[in-house]
Each structure stands twice: as C-alpha cells, then as structure tokens.
Design a protein around this motif. Structure first.
Motif, PDB file in Angstrom:
ATOM      1  N   ALA A   1       7.452  16.148  -1.688  1.00 46.63           N
ATOM      2  CA  ALA A   1       6.646  15.256  -0.851  1.00 46.63           C
ATOM      3  C   ALA A   1       6.421  13.947  -1.602  1.00 46.63           C
ATOM      4  O   ALA A   1       6.143  13.958  -2.803  1.00 46.63           O
ATOM      5  CB  ALA A   1       5.312  15.910  -0.510  1.00 46.63           C
ATOM      6  N   PRO A   2       6.553  12.823  -0.917  1.00 47.36           N
ATOM      7  CA  PRO A   2       6.384  11.543  -1.611  1.00 47.36           C
ATOM      8  C   PRO A   2       4.944  11.320  -2.064  1.00 47.36           C
ATOM      9  O   PRO A   2       4.001  11.765  -1.421  1.00 47.36           O
ATOM     10  CB  PRO A   2       6.783  10.511  -0.556  1.00 47.36           C
ATOM     11  CG  PRO A   2       6.688  11.207   0.748  1.00 47.36           C
ATOM     12  CD  PRO A   2       6.865  12.671   0.487  1.00 47.36           C
ATOM     13  N   ILE A   3       4.818  10.645  -3.176  1.00 47.78           N
ATOM     14  CA  ILE A   3       3.501  10.269  -3.689  1.00 47.78           C
ATOM     15  C   ILE A   3       3.061   9.038  -2.921  1.00 47.78           C
ATOM     16  O   ILE A   3       3.731   8.005  -2.944  1.00 47.78           O
ATOM     17  CB  ILE A   3       3.568   9.973  -5.203  1.00 47.78           C
ATOM     18  CG1 ILE A   3       3.984  11.234  -5.956  1.00 47.78           C
ATOM     19  CG2 ILE A   3       2.245   9.431  -5.703  1.00 47.78           C
ATOM     20  CD1 ILE A   3       4.294  10.998  -7.423  1.00 47.78           C
ATOM     21  N   LEU A   4       1.960   9.162  -2.212  1.00 47.03           N
ATOM     22  CA  LEU A   4       1.517   8.075  -1.350  1.00 47.03           C
ATOM     23  C   LEU A   4       0.408   7.230  -1.955  1.00 47.03           C
ATOM     24  O   LEU A   4       0.054   6.197  -1.409  1.00 47.03           O
ATOM     25  CB  LEU A   4       1.056   8.642   0.000  1.00 47.03           C
ATOM     26  CG  LEU A   4       2.127   9.425   0.767  1.00 47.03           C
ATOM     27  CD1 LEU A   4       1.529  10.033   2.024  1.00 47.03           C
ATOM     28  CD2 LEU A   4       3.307   8.534   1.106  1.00 47.03           C
ATOM     29  N   SER A   5      -0.139   7.651  -3.052  1.00 45.54           N
ATOM     30  CA  SER A   5      -1.254   6.935  -3.658  1.00 45.54           C
ATOM     31  C   SER A   5      -0.797   5.609  -4.250  1.00 45.54           C
ATOM     32  O   SER A   5       0.115   5.553  -5.068  1.00 45.54           O
ATOM     33  CB  SER A   5      -1.886   7.790  -4.764  1.00 45.54           C
ATOM     34  OG  SER A   5      -2.788   7.015  -5.514  1.00 45.54           O
ATOM     35  N   GLY A   6      -1.448   4.547  -3.833  1.00 48.46           N
ATOM     36  CA  GLY A   6      -1.148   3.236  -4.383  1.00 48.46           C
ATOM     37  C   GLY A   6      -1.454   3.156  -5.865  1.00 48.46           C
ATOM     38  O   GLY A   6      -0.816   2.406  -6.605  1.00 48.46           O
ATOM     39  N   ASN A   7      -2.424   3.947  -6.325  1.00 46.99           N
ATOM     40  CA  ASN A   7      -2.763   3.937  -7.745  1.00 46.99           C
ATOM     41  C   ASN A   7      -1.619   4.449  -8.598  1.00 46.99           C
ATOM     42  O   ASN A   7      -1.351   3.922  -9.667  1.00 46.99           O
ATOM     43  CB  ASN A   7      -4.018   4.771  -8.011  1.00 46.99           C
ATOM     44  CG  ASN A   7      -5.258   4.084  -7.481  1.00 46.99           C
ATOM     45  OD1 ASN A   7      -5.317   2.868  -7.412  1.00 46.99           O
ATOM     46  ND2 ASN A   7      -6.230   4.880  -7.083  1.00 46.99           N
ATOM     47  N   VAL A   8      -0.939   5.462  -8.127  1.00 52.02           N
ATOM     48  CA  VAL A   8       0.183   6.020  -8.887  1.00 52.02           C
ATOM     49  C   VAL A   8       1.294   4.988  -8.979  1.00 52.02           C
ATOM     50  O   VAL A   8       1.840   4.742 -10.053  1.00 52.02           O
ATOM     51  CB  VAL A   8       0.698   7.330  -8.246  1.00 52.02           C
ATOM     52  CG1 VAL A   8       1.985   7.787  -8.915  1.00 52.02           C
ATOM     53  CG2 VAL A   8      -0.353   8.414  -8.330  1.00 52.02           C
ATOM     54  N   THR A   9       1.631   4.380  -7.850  1.00 50.41           N
ATOM     55  CA  THR A   9       2.731   3.410  -7.854  1.00 50.41           C
ATOM     56  C   THR A   9       2.350   2.131  -8.607  1.00 50.41           C
ATOM     57  O   THR A   9       3.234   1.390  -9.036  1.00 50.41           O
ATOM     58  CB  THR A   9       3.173   3.068  -6.418  1.00 50.41           C
ATOM     59  OG1 THR A   9       2.049   2.589  -5.679  1.00 50.41           O
ATOM     60  CG2 THR A   9       3.743   4.295  -5.735  1.00 50.41           C
ATOM     61  N   ARG A  10       1.086   1.897  -8.767  1.00 48.82           N
ATOM     62  CA  ARG A  10       0.651   0.729  -9.529  1.00 48.82           C
ATOM     63  C   ARG A  10       0.834   0.951 -11.032  1.00 48.82           C
ATOM     64  O   ARG A  10       1.099   0.021 -11.779  1.00 48.82           O
ATOM     65  CB  ARG A  10      -0.826   0.446  -9.222  1.00 48.82           C
ATOM     66  CG  ARG A  10      -1.262  -0.920  -9.671  1.00 48.82           C
ATOM     67  CD  ARG A  10      -2.652  -1.305  -9.223  1.00 48.82           C
ATOM     68  NE  ARG A  10      -3.147  -0.528  -8.104  1.00 48.82           N
ATOM     69  CZ  ARG A  10      -4.429  -0.301  -7.868  1.00 48.82           C
ATOM     70  NH1 ARG A  10      -5.342  -0.780  -8.673  1.00 48.82           N
ATOM     71  NH2 ARG A  10      -4.813   0.393  -6.828  1.00 48.82           N
ATOM     72  N   PHE A  11       0.672   2.176 -11.492  1.00 49.49           N
ATOM     73  CA  PHE A  11       0.695   2.468 -12.930  1.00 49.49           C
ATOM     74  C   PHE A  11       2.014   3.062 -13.432  1.00 49.49           C
ATOM     75  O   PHE A  11       2.238   3.132 -14.626  1.00 49.49           O
ATOM     76  CB  PHE A  11      -0.451   3.399 -13.303  1.00 49.49           C
ATOM     77  CG  PHE A  11      -1.799   2.762 -13.093  1.00 49.49           C
ATOM     78  CD1 PHE A  11      -2.220   1.709 -13.892  1.00 49.49           C
ATOM     79  CD2 PHE A  11      -2.635   3.197 -12.079  1.00 49.49           C
ATOM     80  CE1 PHE A  11      -3.455   1.107 -13.698  1.00 49.49           C
ATOM     81  CE2 PHE A  11      -3.874   2.609 -11.880  1.00 49.49           C
ATOM     82  CZ  PHE A  11      -4.285   1.559 -12.688  1.00 49.49           C
ATOM     83  N   PHE A  12       2.857   3.516 -12.514  1.00 46.84           N
ATOM     84  CA  PHE A  12       4.135   4.112 -12.909  1.00 46.84           C
ATOM     85  C   PHE A  12       5.276   3.393 -12.213  1.00 46.84           C
ATOM     86  O   PHE A  12       5.175   3.047 -11.041  1.00 46.84           O
ATOM     87  CB  PHE A  12       4.174   5.609 -12.564  1.00 46.84           C
ATOM     88  CG  PHE A  12       3.185   6.423 -13.329  1.00 46.84           C
ATOM     89  CD1 PHE A  12       3.485   6.885 -14.603  1.00 46.84           C
ATOM     90  CD2 PHE A  12       1.943   6.725 -12.790  1.00 46.84           C
ATOM     91  CE1 PHE A  12       2.564   7.633 -15.314  1.00 46.84           C
ATOM     92  CE2 PHE A  12       1.016   7.467 -13.499  1.00 46.84           C
ATOM     93  CZ  PHE A  12       1.323   7.927 -14.770  1.00 46.84           C
ATOM     94  N   SER A  13       6.361   3.232 -12.912  1.00 48.92           N
ATOM     95  CA  SER A  13       7.525   2.561 -12.336  1.00 48.92           C
ATOM     96  C   SER A  13       8.190   3.464 -11.297  1.00 48.92           C
ATOM     97  O   SER A  13       8.032   4.692 -11.317  1.00 48.92           O
ATOM     98  CB  SER A  13       8.529   2.224 -13.436  1.00 48.92           C
ATOM     99  OG  SER A  13       9.111   3.411 -13.948  1.00 48.92           O
TER     100      SER A  13
END
Length: 141
Positions: free
Chosen positions: A40-52
């Motif tokens: 399942a895709p990670i939908l949290s903007g926080n995750v995509t902000r801190f990880f490439s």
C-alpha cells in the motif's frame, strides 16, 4: 495454458493459497503462476517530506521481498514455474488490475491476511477483490 494469480502478504492464509495454486497447476498439467505482493502506498506528506522517493521505493521492495520469501520457498520446492513481483498501489484495486492486465484466468487467494482486524469472516481486501473483478476467485481458508 491457464494463468493463475496468487496475491500473497506473508500470512499463513496466503501460503495456503500458494499451496492450492501449486496443486491446481499440477492438476492442469501446468499453468503460468503469477505471485505478487502489493504494498500500500505511503500517503503521509510527512514521510515524503523526510525521505527521498528512492528510499521509499527501496522500502516497498524490501517489505515486498520479505512477504514473498515463504511463498517463493514453497514454489521453488514444488518445481512449479512462476513469476513473482512486488507491486505498489491500493491493494485490492492493484490485484484486480494486475489480473486483468496480465490476462489471468483465475485468482487464488487467502480469505484473511495480516490485517489488524481478525474477526471478520472475509478480509476486507478479499471482499474488495471479489467486487472488483469478473474473474473466478478461489478463496482458501
């Protein structure tokens, strides 16, 4: 030759589905087995902000590979030919789309996976797949 899709998540239920697919392939005198795990895709903007994006893709591949280990061991031991793949997307929709895109004739899957709600008669993913595909679906308890 028939093409059978077996979605797995590492649960005992999905491993029973792999065993059933092996048996079906042998009874049919051979089949193309596609064994997939859907992350399942990670939908949290926080995750995509801190990880490439690359780190997130690596995570999906690592988790997916872990979910496939036991299924691949069963298949390797059986000698039945198969393809395996890690796919990312909404789980039920991705399973139904994969089956359609790969001209599968049948889906064999477990009734419940590793989800946190274990009291349901059928797992929510299983129920959604049944509503999203016109293909025959064999459920393995």
């Amino acid at each position: 030759m028939r093409t059978i899709l077996v979605p797995v998540d590492g649960s005992e239920s999905s491993l029973r589905a792999v065993r059933a697919a092996i048996k079906a392939a042998n009874e049919l005198g051979g089949a193309n087995l596609h064994v997939i795990t859907v992350q399942a895709p990670i939908l949290s903007g926080n995750v995509t902000r801190f990880f490439s994006a690359e780190a997130i893709q690596d995570y999906y591949q690592d988790e997916g590979s872990n979910a496939l280990v036991s299924a691949k061991a069963l298949l390797d031991e059986s000698g039945v030919a198969y393809q395996s793949k890690v796919v990312v997307g909404p789980v039920a929709m991705t399973i139904a789309d994969y089956a359609k895109d790969n001209s599968c004739d049948l889906i064999i899957m477990g009734t419940r996976g590793l989800g946190s709600v274990t009291g349901l008669v059928l797992g929510s993913i299983t129920t959604k797949v049944l509503s999203l595909t016109e293909l025959p679906v064999t459920l393995v308890k």
